[in-house]
Design an enzyme around this catalytic site. Sequence first.
Site, mmCIF file in Angstrom:
data_model
loop_
_atom_site.group_PDB
_atom_site.id
_atom_site.type_symbol
_atom_site.label_atom_id
_atom_site.label_comp_id
_atom_site.label_asym_id
_atom_site.label_seq_id
_atom_site.Cartn_x
_atom_site.Cartn_y
_atom_site.Cartn_z
ATOM 1 N N ASP A 214 -2.222 5.819 3.800
ATOM 2 C CA ASP A 214 -3.274 4.815 3.688
ATOM 3 C C ASP A 214 -3.611 4.814 2.207
ATOM 4 O OD1 ASP A 214 -5.752 3.546 3.366
ATOM 5 O OD2 ASP A 214 -6.216 3.886 5.467
ATOM 6 N N HIS A 215 -3.182 3.786 1.492
ATOM 7 C CA HIS A 215 -3.255 3.904 0.027
ATOM 8 C C HIS A 215 -4.689 4.004 -0.473
ATOM 9 C CE1 HIS A 215 -3.890 -0.486 -0.002
ATOM 10 N NE2 HIS A 215 -4.322 -0.340 -1.240
ATOM 11 N N HIS A 277 -8.156 1.261 6.109
ATOM 12 C CA HIS A 277 -8.918 1.506 4.883
ATOM 13 C C HIS A 277 -10.425 1.653 5.132
ATOM 14 C CE1 HIS A 277 -5.093 0.341 3.414
ATOM 15 N NE2 HIS A 277 -5.315 -0.959 3.299
HETATM 16 C C1 BG6 Z 1 -3.297 -3.761 2.103
HETATM 17 C C2 BG6 Z 1 -3.447 -5.021 2.903
HETATM 18 O O1 BG6 Z 1 -3.249 -2.647 2.928
HETATM 19 O O2 BG6 Z 1 -4.408 -3.637 1.228
HETATM 20 C C3 BG6 Z 1 -3.579 -6.233 2.019
HETATM 21 O O3 BG6 Z 1 -2.322 -5.185 3.756
HETATM 22 C C4 BG6 Z 1 -4.678 -6.028 1.007
HETATM 23 O O4 BG6 Z 1 -3.822 -7.395 2.784
HETATM 24 C C5 BG6 Z 1 -4.527 -4.690 0.296
HETATM 25 O O5 BG6 Z 1 -4.619 -7.095 0.078
HETATM 26 C C6 BG6 Z 1 -5.738 -4.400 -0.564
HETATM 27 O O6 BG6 Z 1 -5.495 -3.259 -1.337
HETATM 28 P P1 BG6 Z 1 -6.276 -3.026 -2.701
HETATM 29 O O7 BG6 Z 1 -5.804 -1.697 -3.160
HETATM 30 O O8 BG6 Z 1 -5.909 -4.149 -3.597
HETATM 31 O O9 BG6 Z 1 -7.741 -3.043 -2.339
#
Ligand code: BG6
Length: 537
Positions: A214-215, A277
């Site tokens: 989960d980045h 997230h």
């Molecule tokens: C991803 C989603 O997990 O997270 C995308 O699939 C989203 O739809 C993205 O744009 C948002 O990531 P960050 O790091 O830009 O907030």
Amino acid sequence: MTPARRPMPAYTPMPTGSVVLEGAPEAHAALRTTTPALMVIFGASGDLARRKLLPALYKLIYQGLLPPNFTVLGYARSDYDDVSFRERAQEGVERFADVEFDPQVWETFSQHLFYIRGSYTDPEDFRRLAGQIQALEERLDTAHNRLFYLATPPDVYESIATHLGQVKLARPTRPTSWTRLVVEKPFGHDLASAQALNDHLLAIFQEDQIYRIDHYLGKETVQNILVFRFANGIFEPIWNRNYVDHVQITVAESIGVEGRGGYYDRAGALRDMVQNHMLQLVALTAMEPPVAFDADAVRNQKVNLLRSIRPLRPEEVPRYTVRAQYAAGNIDGVEVPDYLDEPGVRPDSTTETFVAWKVEIDNWRWSGVPFYLRTGKALPRKISEIAIYFRRAPHLLFQSDPHLSQRPQRNVLSMRIQPDEGISLEISAKRPGPSVQIQPVHMEFLYGSSFGVAPPDAYQRLLLDVVRGDSTLFTRRDEVEVAWDRVTRILEGWRLEEEEARRSGLSFRLPTYRAGTWGPAEAGRLLARDGQRWRRL
Ligand code: BG6
């Protein structure tokens, strides 16, 4: 009602003394790994590899955090070879790595980049893969440590895992070597599919070999939630229902679905952002202190917290959630089409691009403190923030400016995930002058000014942790499933709502919001019912 906010003068404390600079090698000594490894990226021709994985690996080598013989073998269906894969990787690194392009580092890195073309379903292709891995290991001395990264569409995850098992690539080949599997999101599309995927993977790999990404957990500011809570003595005593009125978590994006209509229309905001997230942000903000900062202790507490999120019955769902779709509008001068007109989106789609959810947490610490979540595409700006609203002072001593509220202001602690990463506390202060006029001001900590650097990219941290074998920032099986359980109940409530409308002969339409606005009026009403309103961002 709180009065309209005035522009707030900033109070910025002195930068702290313990500066950890991204480029200061000694600060990262503990993280440096000399462990060589071979990483196979499935889906290597895709966007994730080009924009995130390869630039992150390059940066880790550039910073000396990975050894120079760290080897990458790209695997995908597209027609590349080593040379053209390196060219594509170089373009990605130059464009997305946000550090200087060092030809010498690139030379080392690119000499360890390889490509093999194959399908995700043909056993013969996996036998070739196994042969190639063996050949590279012998040549490049990667100590038989193997990392398989699933960066493909999720419908081939199971097939890849099966074939890795069949060609005996799923288990370490030496007592001292390791084999790990990294699984990108989405991990399932509801509880049943997440359980099935877990069952499948766990029949081939062991839980401690699996790293579910989960980045958001790799973001520096997200990790800082735990440091902020548990390395400072003054916040923990007030971090509960006695002092906190409510919490608002916003993850807003100004982009629309941007060419991902096909994927997005099957997912929607709840699956795409909330299940993973946002529930992670809730867990880190609200969990109990872990007994140690290690993978099991932290994840045990997160699971406990997720379990205490009140499960909704289908008939409760419309009262606790709001969903909507963006309609045509304008963001920063750019015209955004109606969601239903985006390529890949079904014209009668009821997929939500905005969701708000009033989360109730049934435990001693948070009973009666709502956590309001909202996320959406095509909102006015990109911003992710956790705002803790403390209770008002019980009594206002001062005669305030008649234009300001006569009620004491609430202190709000906001943890800014991105952009302008930092933490700010809103307090009431006396405006200079002969009379007592109270005005809210901010005490702020900003990563940029305190540490002199922007926080590093999430993938850098996460990839390094996989190589180091630290799964603290990855989601465990039970964690993923309990998050899906709460989210699947909402999906079920929405499905029944639509079914009921159709049964009564009505065509079901979602509320809409104009692109470039903060969501539908219904989202405002969700909070207004509790006497609250969304924070202006
Ligand atoms: C991803 C989603 O997990 O997270 C995308 O699939 C989203 O739809 C993205 O744009 C948002 O990531 P960050 O790091 O830009 O907030």
